[in-house]
Scaffold this active site. Structure first.
Site, short mmCIF file in Angstrom:
data_model
loop_
_atom_site.label_atom_id
_atom_site.label_comp_id
_atom_site.label_asym_id
_atom_site.label_seq_id
_atom_site.Cartn_x
_atom_site.Cartn_y
_atom_site.Cartn_z
N LYS A 152 0.84 -1.20 0.00
CA LYS A 152 0.00 0.00 0.00
C LYS A 152 0.87 1.24 0.00
CE LYS A 152 -3.27 2.70 2.77
NZ LYS A 152 -4.07 2.82 4.00
N GLU A 202 -9.08 12.49 12.64
CA GLU A 202 -8.38 11.29 13.08
C GLU A 202 -7.44 11.52 14.26
OE1 GLU A 202 -5.81 7.56 11.23
OE2 GLU A 202 -6.45 9.20 9.94
#
Length: 398
Positions: A152, A202
């Protein structure tokens, strides 16, 4: 106004409107504003700065805060931002004074309309890279992942907005905070002549006594103004194999980074949904009990940073791909912003949904997690959705 301000440490709830009073009191320069679902902070002035150096950052912060301790005085704290690049200098300082208030989401005054500024900026916009070049970078990364090189990578792009006038940062901050009062809003110096302003959803990690909390987000979908479509998108995100895989990679990395510090660590098996004004996110709330009371919030944050949610995996390979693919310096974007006191308590937030202001220029950042199942079209659309929060705040229509 002064009756609504309170010096550190944070006490019981203050009068209604105290959080909004701190928000309205913010002025660019040496002021540092942070809000979270727990409380609101405004730091004024600079008593000390955290030096750049080769010693671990958490150690440098601890040394400065310990040196400022005074008998019978509140524990000093540091506020600021830490960049994405590990070798770049932090923008951390100990304010002369820190004022506290309850959370903005608890303040009935935060919903009042924000007055328009005297002039609406006529923004000139430059995309770096262009959507076409960004899509090509995504396609190249996908091909390498399918060949087995890595798992990723998070690729970002920017919008550079320039106007004849400097942006109205206090109004921008107020609009961001009003749009998502349950999130993490911030405005603080990020370097000489630069200000970082944003509203991140977040939490990287917080420490309160012997308890830690982390809330990784990975996997997202745009909101819809149509209620039925909005619900459909949320349900689809919870069933998306691509997004669930992306989220699992991040949750696993968070568990592995925090486990060595804990006697107990709880990580739910499946993510839940959290929403912002523009996006649905897959979310996991991680909680744990520290085995060593000397471990600080910044120790934990540095152990986590960067998570696969903002970098990729394996980390060093993803960093190299980012350096090859992004034609700009991320600076504070995808670093962390927050605070920590001399007792080790604090909150550190992932620096996303943000912009950096310098003079008459405002640079917005947005990124997307790229995995083998990604498509250039979907990731370009995701970054566009992430820009919307900030475009609303600055009054720019693209």
């Amino acid at each position: 106004m002064s009756a609504r301000l309170r010096e550190h440490p944070a006490p019981a709830l203050l009068s209604p409107g105290a959080a909004t009073a701190l928000l309205e009191a913010y002025r660019p320069g040496t002021d540092r504003f942070l809000s979270s679902p727990r409380h609101t902070l405004l730091g004024r002035g600079t008593a000390a700065e955290i030096p750049h150096g080769t010693d671990p950052l958490a150690h440098r912060v601890r040394d400065v805060l310990d040196g400022l301790r005074r008998p019978d005085a509140p524990a000093p704290l540091v506020m600021g931002s830490i960049p994405f690049a590990p070798a770049a200098p932090p923008a951390l300082a100990v304010p002369d004074m820190v004022h506290w208030a309850p959370a903005l989401r608890e303040d009935p005054l935060v919903a009042l309309p924000v007055a328009a500024g005297p002039h609406r900026p006529d923004w000139r916009v430059r995309e770096v890279p262009s959507p076409e070049r960004y899509g090509q970078a995504v396609a190249a990364a996908v091909a390498r992942m399918r060949a087995g090189e890595f798992d990723k990578v998070v690729l970002a792009r920017t919008l550079e907005l320039t106007s004849a006038r400097e942006p109205d940062l206090p109004t921008m901050l107020r609009r961001l905070a009003q749009r998502d009062p349950s999130g993490y809003s911030f405005a603080l110096p990020s370097g000489p002549g630069r200000t970082l302003v944003g509203a991140s959803p977040e939490l990287l990690v917080s420490r309160r006594g012997g308890v830690l909390t982390a809330n990784p987000l990975a996997g997202s979908a745009p909101r819809s103004a149509d209620l039925a479509e909005d619900v459909r998108r949320a349900a689809a995100l919870l069933e998306s194999a691509k997004d669930l895989h992306e989220h699992a990679v991040v949750a696993t990395a968070v568990r592995e980074a925090l486990a060595p510090f804990c006697t107990r660590l709880e990580v739910p098996e499946r993510p839940t949904l959290v929403r912002t004004a523009a996006l649905w996110h897959l979310s996991t709330t991680v909680t744990g009990e520290l085995s060593d009371p000397a471990v600080t919030a910044l120790d934990l944050a540095c152990a986590l940073h960067p998570t696969p949610a903002v970098c990729g995996t394996p980390t060093e390979t993803a960093r190299a791909v980012i350096a090859e693919s992004e034609p700009f310096d991320r600076g504070p974007y995808t670093g962390m912003v927050g605070w920590q006191d001399a007792d080790g308590d604090g909150e550190w937030v992932v620096t996303i949904r943000c912009a950096e202001a310098e003079g008459r220029t405002l640079r917005l950042f947005a990124g997307a997690g790229v995995v083998a199942e990604s498509t250039p079209e979907a990731e370009t659309a995701e970054t566009a959705a992430k820009f919307r929060t900030f475009l609303h705040a600055v009054g720019a229509d693209l």
